[in-house]
Scaffold this motif. Structure first.
Motif, PDB file in Angstrom:
ATOM      1  N   TRP A 294      -1.112 -13.923 -85.438  1.00  0.00           N
ATOM      2  CA  TRP A 294      -1.593 -12.748 -86.167  1.00  0.00           C
ATOM      3  C   TRP A 294      -1.721 -13.058 -87.655  1.00  0.00           C
ATOM      4  O   TRP A 294      -2.694 -12.681 -88.305  1.00  0.00           O
ATOM      5  CB  TRP A 294      -0.614 -11.600 -85.938  1.00  0.00           C
ATOM      6  CG  TRP A 294      -0.933 -10.326 -86.654  1.00  0.00           C
ATOM      7  CD1 TRP A 294      -1.657  -9.277 -86.177  1.00  0.00           C
ATOM      8  CD2 TRP A 294      -0.516  -9.950 -87.977  1.00  0.00           C
ATOM      9  NE1 TRP A 294      -1.724  -8.270 -87.119  1.00  0.00           N
ATOM     10  CE2 TRP A 294      -1.033  -8.665 -88.229  1.00  0.00           C
ATOM     11  CE3 TRP A 294       0.226 -10.580 -88.968  1.00  0.00           C
ATOM     12  CZ2 TRP A 294      -0.826  -7.996 -89.435  1.00  0.00           C
ATOM     13  CZ3 TRP A 294       0.440  -9.919 -90.180  1.00  0.00           C
ATOM     14  CH2 TRP A 294      -0.086  -8.640 -90.394  1.00  0.00           C
ATOM     15  N   TYR A 295      -0.735 -13.760 -88.200  1.00  0.00           N
ATOM     16  CA  TYR A 295      -0.725 -14.103 -89.624  1.00  0.00           C
ATOM     17  C   TYR A 295      -1.961 -14.919 -89.993  1.00  0.00           C
ATOM     18  O   TYR A 295      -2.668 -14.610 -90.962  1.00  0.00           O
ATOM     19  CB  TYR A 295       0.543 -14.889 -89.955  1.00  0.00           C
ATOM     20  CG  TYR A 295       0.514 -15.571 -91.295  1.00  0.00           C
ATOM     21  CD1 TYR A 295       0.770 -14.870 -92.475  1.00  0.00           C
ATOM     22  CD2 TYR A 295       0.219 -16.923 -91.396  1.00  0.00           C
ATOM     23  CE1 TYR A 295       0.734 -15.499 -93.703  1.00  0.00           C
ATOM     24  CE2 TYR A 295       0.183 -17.565 -92.614  1.00  0.00           C
ATOM     25  CZ  TYR A 295       0.443 -16.851 -93.773  1.00  0.00           C
ATOM     26  OH  TYR A 295       0.400 -17.486 -94.990  1.00  0.00           O
ATOM     27  N   PHE A 296      -2.256 -15.964 -89.233  1.00  0.00           N
ATOM     28  CA  PHE A 296      -3.399 -16.818 -89.562  1.00  0.00           C
ATOM     29  C   PHE A 296      -4.721 -16.088 -89.321  1.00  0.00           C
ATOM     30  O   PHE A 296      -5.703 -16.326 -90.032  1.00  0.00           O
ATOM     31  CB  PHE A 296      -3.322 -18.129 -88.779  1.00  0.00           C
ATOM     32  CG  PHE A 296      -2.283 -19.073 -89.318  1.00  0.00           C
ATOM     33  CD1 PHE A 296      -2.484 -19.732 -90.525  1.00  0.00           C
ATOM     34  CD2 PHE A 296      -1.091 -19.278 -88.648  1.00  0.00           C
ATOM     35  CE1 PHE A 296      -1.526 -20.591 -91.051  1.00  0.00           C
ATOM     36  CE2 PHE A 296      -0.123 -20.136 -89.153  1.00  0.00           C
ATOM     37  CZ  PHE A 296      -0.338 -20.793 -90.363  1.00  0.00           C
ATOM     38  N   GLN A 297      -4.745 -15.197 -88.339  1.00  0.00           N
ATOM     39  CA  GLN A 297      -5.946 -14.384 -88.121  1.00  0.00           C
ATOM     40  C   GLN A 297      -6.214 -13.489 -89.328  1.00  0.00           C
ATOM     41  O   GLN A 297      -7.355 -13.364 -89.788  1.00  0.00           O
ATOM     42  CB  GLN A 297      -5.770 -13.533 -86.864  1.00  0.00           C
ATOM     43  CG  GLN A 297      -6.965 -12.634 -86.571  1.00  0.00           C
ATOM     44  CD  GLN A 297      -6.696 -11.670 -85.423  1.00  0.00           C
ATOM     45  OE1 GLN A 297      -5.657 -11.720 -84.788  1.00  0.00           O
ATOM     46  NE2 GLN A 297      -7.636 -10.779 -85.165  1.00  0.00           N
ATOM     47  N   LYS A 298      -5.156 -12.875 -89.864  1.00  0.00           N
ATOM     48  CA  LYS A 298      -5.325 -12.017 -91.032  1.00  0.00           C
ATOM     49  C   LYS A 298      -5.756 -12.816 -92.261  1.00  0.00           C
ATOM     50  O   LYS A 298      -6.540 -12.337 -93.076  1.00  0.00           O
ATOM     51  CB  LYS A 298      -4.021 -11.263 -91.322  1.00  0.00           C
ATOM     52  CG  LYS A 298      -3.684 -10.203 -90.280  1.00  0.00           C
ATOM     53  CD  LYS A 298      -4.756  -9.125 -90.231  1.00  0.00           C
ATOM     54  CE  LYS A 298      -4.510  -8.133 -89.105  1.00  0.00           C
ATOM     55  NZ  LYS A 298      -5.567  -7.093 -89.019  1.00  0.00           N
ATOM     56  N   ARG A 299      -5.238 -14.032 -92.401  1.00  0.00           N
ATOM     57  CA  ARG A 299      -5.675 -14.896 -93.506  1.00  0.00           C
ATOM     58  C   ARG A 299      -7.174 -15.181 -93.394  1.00  0.00           C
ATOM     59  O   ARG A 299      -7.893 -15.151 -94.400  1.00  0.00           O
ATOM     60  CB  ARG A 299      -4.902 -16.214 -93.488  1.00  0.00           C
ATOM     61  CG  ARG A 299      -3.424 -16.132 -93.691  1.00  0.00           C
ATOM     62  CD  ARG A 299      -2.988 -15.992 -95.095  1.00  0.00           C
ATOM     63  NE  ARG A 299      -3.228 -17.116 -95.961  1.00  0.00           N
ATOM     64  CZ  ARG A 299      -2.771 -17.177 -97.212  1.00  0.00           C
ATOM     65  NH1 ARG A 299      -2.053 -16.173 -97.684  1.00  0.00           N
ATOM     66  NH2 ARG A 299      -3.027 -18.189 -97.988  1.00  0.00           N
ATOM     67  N   ARG A 300      -7.623 -15.454 -92.184  1.00  0.00           N
ATOM     68  CA  ARG A 300      -9.049 -15.737 -91.997  1.00  0.00           C
ATOM     69  C   ARG A 300      -9.892 -14.500 -92.294  1.00  0.00           C
ATOM     70  O   ARG A 300     -10.968 -14.603 -92.912  1.00  0.00           O
ATOM     71  CB  ARG A 300      -9.309 -16.226 -90.560  1.00  0.00           C
ATOM     72  CG  ARG A 300      -8.762 -17.620 -90.264  1.00  0.00           C
ATOM     73  CD  ARG A 300      -9.247 -18.152 -88.930  1.00  0.00           C
ATOM     74  NE  ARG A 300      -8.672 -17.428 -87.808  1.00  0.00           N
ATOM     75  CZ  ARG A 300      -7.536 -17.774 -87.198  1.00  0.00           C
ATOM     76  NH1 ARG A 300      -6.854 -18.829 -87.612  1.00  0.00           N
ATOM     77  NH2 ARG A 300      -7.086 -17.082 -86.168  1.00  0.00           N
ATOM     78  N   GLN A 301      -9.432 -13.334 -91.869  1.00  0.00           N
ATOM     79  CA  GLN A 301     -10.163 -12.099 -92.148  1.00  0.00           C
ATOM     80  C   GLN A 301     -10.271 -11.844 -93.643  1.00  0.00           C
ATOM     81  O   GLN A 301     -11.327 -11.462 -94.146  1.00  0.00           O
ATOM     82  CB  GLN A 301      -9.471 -10.919 -91.465  1.00  0.00           C
ATOM     83  CG  GLN A 301      -9.610 -10.895 -89.957  1.00  0.00           C
ATOM     84  CD  GLN A 301      -8.817  -9.767 -89.318  1.00  0.00           C
ATOM     85  OE1 GLN A 301      -8.043  -9.078 -89.976  1.00  0.00           O
ATOM     86  NE2 GLN A 301      -9.001  -9.580 -88.015  1.00  0.00           N
ATOM     87  N   LEU A 302      -9.161 -12.055 -94.330  1.00  0.00           N
ATOM     88  CA  LEU A 302      -9.169 -11.835 -95.779  1.00  0.00           C
ATOM     89  C   LEU A 302     -10.076 -12.841 -96.482  1.00  0.00           C
ATOM     90  O   LEU A 302     -10.749 -12.511 -97.460  1.00  0.00           O
ATOM     91  CB  LEU A 302      -7.741 -11.926 -96.325  1.00  0.00           C
ATOM     92  CG  LEU A 302      -7.483 -11.203 -97.651  1.00  0.00           C
ATOM     93  CD1 LEU A 302      -7.795  -9.718 -97.545  1.00  0.00           C
ATOM     94  CD2 LEU A 302      -6.041 -11.409 -98.096  1.00  0.00           C
ATOM     95  N   GLN A 303     -10.119 -14.064 -95.965  1.00  0.00           N
ATOM     96  CA  GLN A 303     -11.015 -15.087 -96.520  1.00  0.00           C
ATOM     97  C   GLN A 303     -12.463 -14.615 -96.415  1.00  0.00           C
ATOM     98  O   GLN A 303     -13.250 -14.744 -97.369  1.00  0.00           O
ATOM     99  CB  GLN A 303     -10.837 -16.395 -95.746  1.00  0.00           C
ATOM    100  CG  GLN A 303     -11.856 -17.468 -96.110  1.00  0.00           C
ATOM    101  CD  GLN A 303     -11.281 -18.512 -97.026  1.00  0.00           C
ATOM    102  OE1 GLN A 303     -10.142 -18.916 -96.872  1.00  0.00           O
ATOM    103  NE2 GLN A 303     -12.066 -18.947 -97.982  1.00  0.00           N
ATOM    104  N   VAL A 304     -12.822 -14.040 -95.269  1.00  0.00           N
ATOM    105  CA  VAL A 304     -14.196 -13.552 -95.070  1.00  0.00           C
ATOM    106  C   VAL A 304     -14.493 -12.417 -96.052  1.00  0.00           C
ATOM    107  O   VAL A 304     -15.542 -12.394 -96.701  1.00  0.00           O
ATOM    108  CB  VAL A 304     -14.404 -13.076 -93.617  1.00  0.00           C
ATOM    109  CG1 VAL A 304     -15.726 -12.346 -93.473  1.00  0.00           C
ATOM    110  CG2 VAL A 304     -14.335 -14.258 -92.657  1.00  0.00           C
ATOM    111  N   VAL A 305     -13.563 -11.468 -96.171  1.00  0.00           N
ATOM    112  CA  VAL A 305     -13.765 -10.319 -97.062  1.00  0.00           C
ATOM    113  C   VAL A 305     -13.945 -10.782 -98.498  1.00  0.00           C
ATOM    114  O   VAL A 305     -14.877 -10.364 -99.197  1.00  0.00           O
ATOM    115  CB  VAL A 305     -12.579  -9.330 -96.962  1.00  0.00           C
ATOM    116  CG1 VAL A 305     -12.679  -8.270 -98.052  1.00  0.00           C
ATOM    117  CG2 VAL A 305     -12.559  -8.672 -95.595  1.00  0.00           C
TER     118      VAL A 305
END
Length: 317
Positions: A294-305
């Motif tokens: 979940w942590y790395f998924q959220k990092r990737r989402q924030l990178q996209v944003v």
């Protein structure tokens, strides 16, 4: 030693250790190692580690995309000021308890001279005679979150520049404001901060974090991490155990200068005789506490944003 001399020594030692995030984190952990009955000290050391990681994130590759220099500075000052205030209030309490153990009698009548809330004097006295370690941990959680409510959360400048800002809303909506307890096995446990500006929500989170941290089957791994992994402030301290080889945030002491703080006038007591027993109820943990993927998924989402935000900024000038 006289009461005046003791108070002076406590204030001097607190000021010396309240230098920056790393000195605070290490001071809390060192204290817990010598006084393991004060469970809050270990919780504070781990939450302080998380604050350091959040500080250096602001200078890292991810947040450089989405934040202006002014936004970075305000967010840093939010973490730094809150952590400084909590340490300035809590660490003298810990030292006074330490001295009480040395001389074999309670010294908590001196707490008002240290500017500590009247709420804590009764709780320390109760702890001295009953040794209810969980209740004292809850009391310190309640006290610390109320201590920062007016000076930080309700402060008009922090409201305007941080809590009402778009980056703060983005991080909160993506649940990126998460307190993480990592292990050297590369497994992350943690909980997200929801409605950070609400003092009751932060107290609830603190209780849940304490429940997670002291779970008998998990505590040894958490304790090992904090004992084995020196705190540099960089999030790489935790990410490298999952096989991440690229550092995305720098060392804290190469990123920020030491900040000189002051209490900005007379410190006010937040406690006004409310029904304290209502404050000590337990909080249950959510089902999901292992959050590595979940942590790395959220990092990737924030990178996209942040990448999209950066692209729009460049192409709409």
């Amino acid at each position: 030693m006289s009461g005046v001399g003791l108070l002076y020594q406590i204030k001097e030692q607190t000021n010396k250790l309240n230098k920056d995030n790393i000195s605070r984190t290490n001071a809390y952990k060192h204290y817990f190692d010598h006084h393991p009955e004060i469970k809050w000290a270990f919780l504070a050391s781990f939450v302080s580690r998380n604050a350091g990681w959040s500080m250096t994130d602001l200078k890292g590759s991810l947040f450089q995309l989405g934040l202006t220099a002014n936004q970075q500075q305000w967010l840093f000052m939010t973490y730094e000021r809150a952590n400084w205030l909590i340490f300035a209030d809590a660490y003298p309490q810990l030292l006074l308890y330490q001295w009480s153990k040395v001389i074999g009698q309670p010294l908590f009548h001196l707490l008002p001279d240290l500017g500590v809330s009247s709420f804590m004097q009764l709780e320390w006295e109760r702890f001295w005679y009953h040794q209810d370690t969980k209740r004292l941990m809850y009391a310190l959680i309640i006290n610390e979150q109320n201590t920062i409510q007016n000076p930080i959360i309700q402060n008009p400048l922090f409201k305007k520049n941080v809590f009402h800002s778009i980056p703060f809303y983005i991080c909160e909506s993506f649940h990126f404001n998460t307190v993480i307890f990592p292990t050297v096995e590369g497994v992350f446990y943690g909980l997200s901060v929801k409605r950070f500006t609400n003092v009751n929500e932060r107290i609830k989170l603190g209780k849940q974090l304490s429940e997670l941290l002291f779970r008998p089957e998990l505590f040894p791994a958490f304790f090992h991490f904090t004992s084995f992994v020196p705190h540099t402030g960089s999030r790489f301290d935790m990410e490298r155990w999952t096989g991440v080889f690229k550092r995305t945030s720098p060392f804290l002491r190469t990123s920020y200068p030491v900040i000189d703080h002051s209490l900005d006038g007379v410190k006010r007591d937040w406690f006004h005789g409310e029904n304290r027993e209502n404050m000590f109820k337990d909080e249950t943990l959510p089902e999901k506490i292992e959050i590595t993927e979940w942590y790395f998924q959220k990092r990737r989402q924030l990178q996209v944003v942040f990448t999209l935000e950066n692209w729009f900024k460049k192409n709409t000038k």
